[in-house]
Design an enzyme around this catalytic site. Sequence first.
Site, PDB file in Angstrom:
ATOM      1  N   THR A 165       0.810  -1.220   0.000  1.00 25.45           N
ATOM      2  CA  THR A 165       0.000   0.000   0.000  1.00 25.45           C
ATOM      3  C   THR A 165       0.846   1.274   0.000  1.00 25.45           C
ATOM      4  O   THR A 165       1.896   1.335   0.625  1.00 25.45           O
ATOM      5  CB  THR A 165      -0.897  -0.004   1.257  1.00 25.45           C
ATOM      6  OG1 THR A 165      -1.663  -1.210   1.259  1.00 25.45           O
ATOM      7  CG2 THR A 165      -1.826   1.196   1.286  1.00 25.45           C
TER       8      THR A 165
ATOM      9  N   GLY B 193       2.916  -2.700   8.285  1.00 25.49           N
ATOM     10  CA  GLY B 193       3.010  -3.280   9.627  1.00 25.49           C
ATOM     11  C   GLY B 193       4.418  -3.769   9.917  1.00 25.49           C
ATOM     12  O   GLY B 193       4.960  -4.564   9.166  1.00 25.49           O
TER      13      GLY B 193
ATOM     14  N   GLU C  58      -6.218  -6.291   3.616  1.00 25.18           N
ATOM     15  CA  GLU C  58      -6.277  -7.500   2.769  1.00 25.18           C
ATOM     16  C   GLU C  58      -7.461  -7.373   1.807  1.00 25.18           C
ATOM     17  O   GLU C  58      -8.110  -8.358   1.463  1.00 25.18           O
ATOM     18  CB  GLU C  58      -6.426  -8.770   3.612  1.00 25.18           C
ATOM     19  CG  GLU C  58      -5.502  -8.873   4.787  1.00 25.18           C
ATOM     20  CD  GLU C  58      -4.121  -9.408   4.432  1.00 25.18           C
ATOM     21  OE1 GLU C  58      -3.980 -10.042   3.379  1.00 25.18           O
ATOM     22  OE2 GLU C  58      -3.183  -9.146   5.198  1.00 25.18           O
TER      23      GLU C  58
END
Lengths: 672, 672
Positions: free
Chosen positions: A187, A226, A463
């Site tokens: 992303t 993350g 996701e």
Amino acid sequence: MNISDATFQRLEAEFNAPSVRSSTSPLLNRQWISDAEAQQRAGVNPFPPGVVAPRPVFDIKKMRELLDMNNFALRDSFYELFKNPVFFPRYNESLAEQRARTIQRWRLIAKTGVFHNTLQTFTAEGRQRYEATLESVGAMEHSMEIKMGVHYGLFGGTVSLMGDDEQCAKWTPKIENCQMLGCFAMTELGHGSNVKGIQTKAVYDIPSQTFIVNTPCEEAQKYWIGGAFQSARWTALFAQLYVKGVCHGVHPFLVRIRNEDGTTVPGVTIGDCGAKNGLNGVDNGRMWFSNVRVPHDHLLRRHSQVSRDGTFTSNFKSADERFGASLASLSGGRVSVSAGSLVQAKLALSIAIRYGLSRKAFGPPGQEETRLMDYPAYQARLIPPLATTFVMQLVLNHLKAKWQRGELGRELHVWSSGFKALISWHSLQTLQETREACGGQGYKSENRIGPMKTSHDVALTYEGDNHVLLQAVTKTVFSEFMKGVRSGGNFKGHFAYLKDAEGLRQADLSGMDARSAAFALTVMRRREAALFARLAADLQKRTATGVSSLQAFNDCAVLVEDAGRAHVELLMVELFHHTLGDLQRGGETEVADMLRLCGALHTARTVDEQVVFLRCGAVSVGEAQMMHANVGRFCETLRPHVLSLVESFGYPPHLLAPIAFDYVAHNSKSRL
Amino acid sequence: MNISDATFQRLEAEFNAPSVRSSTSPLLNRQWISDAEAQQRAGVNPFPPGVVAPRPVFDIKKMRELLDMNNFALRDSFYELFKNPVFFPRYNESLAEQRARTIQRWRLIAKTGVFHNTLQTFTAEGRQRYEATLESVGAMEHSMEIKMGVHYGLFGGTVSLMGDDEQCAKWTPKIENCQMLGCFAMTELGHGSNVKGIQTKAVYDIPSQTFIVNTPCEEAQKYWIGGAFQSARWTALFAQLYVKGVCHGVHPFLVRIRNEDGTTVPGVTIGDCGAKNGLNGVDNGRMWFSNVRVPHDHLLRRHSQVSRDGTFTSNFKSADERFGASLASLSGGRVSVSAGSLVQAKLALSIAIRYGLSRKAFGPPGQEETRLMDYPAYQARLIPPLATTFVMQLVLNHLKAKWQRGELGRELHVWSSGFKALISWHSLQTLQETREACGGQGYKSENRIGPMKTSHDVALTYEGDNHVLLQAVTKTVFSEFMKGVRSGGNFKGHFAYLKDAEGLRQADLSGMDARSAAFALTVMRRREAALFARLAADLQKRTATGVSSLQAFNDCAVLVEDAGRAHVELLMVELFHHTLGDLQRGGETEVADMLRLCGALHTARTVDEQVVFLRCGAVSVGEAQMMHANVGRFCETLRPHVLSLVESFGYPPHLLAPIAFDYVAHNSKSRL
Ligand SMILES: Cc1cc2nc3c(=O)[nH]c(=O)nc-3n(C[C@H](O)[C@H](O)[C@H](O)COP(=O)(O)OP(=O)(O)OC[C@H]3O[C@@H](n4cnc5c(N)ncnc54)[C@H](O)[C@@H]3O)c2cc1C
Ligand SMILES: Cc1cc2nc3c(=O)[nH]c(=O)nc-3n(C[C@H](O)[C@H](O)[C@H](O)COP(=O)(O)OP(=O)(O)OC[C@H]3O[C@@H](n4cnc5c(N)ncnc54)[C@H](O)[C@@H]3O)c2cc1C
């Protein structure tokens, strides 16, 4: 397995900022947890006081095994591990503390060696073990599950799925034992759902035989990654690959972003994503690349290759196919997200249903008050989501099995997209309903439902955003439907049922057993058929006015999403009754009977909650009335079994919450 | 007004534990806030980049005044005050820090003197000023609003509504200027919704002429009491009053719980409720009383009195009437909770709609990507809640006016209960939808929607649980309906429309203007009439089998709640069209036209989302299809006006969030 102790020693030092070490945040329910533990050890009836556990009419252990599928002992051993105070729930911790806690916990989990051979050799056993671990960890705390899911599943999964054999052999063992800590950088600030539009560039430089990675504009900064802000040393980087001036689309690279001592490598800048609504144990970060040189053999080259002298080759003909394949690791992610979602729903139901059984409110004048669970209005709030949770778990198990077998086709894509969307929405709704059903107590952090709700919320977005996923499902399935239409009604595969469209229309629901497969299939098929036909007509009408098919699709997107939901809910019914059939054939009548009731309630509530069934003619007003009555009727039938049902989720007392037990004792003055 | 500085100096000292003063929690969007401020000062277009503000087709200022009703300058002055860094949003603070922050902020707000004369003399002006203040504060941060609402509204409101003139004159000025800091102690661990069942005892002791207060068992501990854990010195205590051995039911007392130095008084024990899902600026506490002696003149005696020698008298004949009157302060609480709920919804929409206007995703190959707000599927998610928010605000304004006029009857009770339930659910749903509609950004704390969602969530539970409230609404209204039935169809008041039941049934919706009052009323009345008739029949059927009417009511409670919702949604349509009529007559055509569209969309979506309309025959399948089409059609019609509409909520940029403006610049690398 030789877990890299060095990694965790370093990490713990890095994460334990002074502010963390001096933390005074109270551990609010330490006392309660040790009580629960003591009670369990003493073999005390693990039910709320005053609640007599009814004799279960089915084998709870068998039911649990059916739900959990595998690794029962492993799961229990994790639950046992979580009695270590490191895993006790804590609230009101600062961002830094939460992140540090996650590292501390990770070390203990990793040291069990459970990840050995989950990535290296792609075996069903390895995947099962991996998923069982993630699910068990998620029952303790959601951040921890996601933190590990990013490293092993997204980062490790990308290397193992997208790397060739040589690359896998070289890197996956180090990922498994945490010598190489990674993150997953897909992303960007400007592009989330629309992955194809990402702007990070990787240009192959022939003289130096390296890929030169750059962030061309602010929107191209990697965002939400993350683990990037603090723990990761490596990333699976997705970037537009340029070779000799030609763009070949999005490709994955293994890129070092930090040295082992935690400093960033030259050309990489990393920032924090800051506080989130939940999931604050995960250190999401932002990244900018400036002329970062990535070695030639760090393009993950299972599907596409660039020769040293700059020739691009690929196993796929079209850029679209290539793109699809490069997203494969997301399918696995969706399986995990769905499973993790259901864990949260199961925990929340285990807590709320026990509370509803012991909590009393109002009652006939002068008499004992009534248990909440004995109010039909209360049953109507908790029992339908309980039933749906059973259905969805069994349905998801089919997807898990498919994924564990290594299937990667169109069907896996549709199932994983559709199930992830509906399961994550269902779980969020269940968390909200259980929160409300516990009244004020549902608003206390120590009762877990609130923190679970905020941390789970993001599952609707990552996701793959749920709306975007449903649209994608319809897009894929619709072409299959149109093949049948164009063939003059020679429907195949999933749509074969349309060969007898007349029979479907004429079937008399009121004459069928509402618990039968035929009943559920009839309702769900009628809706799917009506919506797909309607969609075909609407799209045709739009394109006839000259708009592009993309535009037509967007114009009809509300219907598109309805159709996607219809398809997925039908799939679910099919798979669920498939399981029931197997159970019946295997002689598991009691478990099957209980589940059949859950399925019937699930179907009834599905129709009872969505106007679309009536609007598209799938059910008549009379049938809708019958469905509504069925919801109440099946809630009543299931009422005596709710405790056995939540027992079969298999969570031990210390993973539940004070209100699931003797909340009066828990709140007593002597405990101040 | 002479705000008690001493109070706040003491409080700040008490709350500023060392851990708080040493806080290092980052203020993530300080930079953004000062930018927003600078931009505003410079008169910069306050829209996201690339968004051209359309020429509004209605007067935004007029619309804002219609929504806010009064105290426009006061509201703006608060928004101005909130530019003081003390009010900057902070995330990841510990419980102690959040509580301390609330005190710090309270001082600055109290010092404006805004609460002067809001309790002492009960005037409409005072109440308006009070509510305008709470709403403005709630736009800054929800905890602060609730903290003040508990002290001034619940505690002060109880004293001013339940005390006699002498008591009011003595205490309310001190409550207004914070010399007497209080809390509201009704709920107990064992009894929340069922207030009548509380167990705290206040026994009148004739020799000492005091009430002796005791907590007879653990379930009777006061629980959830906002302000009790740290700040309150006094409480409005609800307890069962015993005089000469006779229990006279629940009565309110003014009881000192702490000395001014913060130590608890003898006999009172106070504990913490700990971390909550949100609203952590409020220090909710638990309390136990052991032989606490309350002076004779501290029984709040407007409605019931106990003479010094122990004679109980009351202005009400029945215990039930007395009980009803003693809950009056809750009606005011519900007005505030509803208004505060809508503030959260309005902020979330102001943020998400701006983001949806500037954020792009996907698009035709090779062309610019499409703005989210231009996808019909996206419009369908945000525009209906926007429309409903307008409708509900105007409807709530009728309730506010009623409350400000000092009405306290049956109608106030029904409206405040019903509106609070539906408005708080609507706001939560809107917060969730906006969170999802902002994708990952919706999950960032700095974008506010998440923290607003968690802190607002409790509004579904306190001041009356929503389900319990809906049941209460039906209970009250049903008896009115039955009067009409028993009179052989001579329906009166609200149900007068049933005198022409046949006309209602035969009305042809497809021939009516879907934006007209007649259209909306027809749909809503048909549903109400059908459900109340059905309820009458079902209750009758149950009681005919010999069960008690209470039991029958509980057995039918799903229908009871449906009927309650039907009643409230009809009321809302009536009141909304009442406002529209006034506007039309006042010549405010443009504002009225825009609102009429909002009303039409609200009606269409209401029908489109609830199967009950079809199930009970209020609309036919064809009509439901029309409603569904209307949702899309009205969304499209409103699409060009969404920015003007959220502008009319009147929130300045610094109360919104980074994604409402130039989020790319906000996230730029140079700001790390
Ligand atoms: C906590 C967290 C952790 C994450 N971790 C990672 C990670 O480790 N690695 C990584 O690469 N990414 C990660 N992500 C990113 C995540 O995958 C994206 O947020 C997600 O893909 C959605 O993208 P977006 O946020 O840009 O939303 P957008 O794509 O901008 O979508 C915003 C909204 O628009 C709607 N929308 C979009 N397109 C359409 C359309 N065509 N029609 C109608 N509506 C539309 C969507 O439904 C959504 O509601 C994480 C995100 C979060 C919040
Ligand atoms: C943050 C917070 C602040 C608060 N502040 C205060 C305060 O300052 N002072 C104060 O006095 N109180 C306060 N309260 C208490 C609040 O008013 C109660 O929580 C509320 O009244 C609900 O009571 P309960 O929590 O006991 O829920 P319960 O009454 O136990 O209800 C639990 C659930 O059962 C359902 N239920 C109940 N009865 C029935 C029925 N007959 N049929 C079907 N379903 C039913 C309800 O819908 C609910 O979902 C606060 C609560 C919170 C969470």
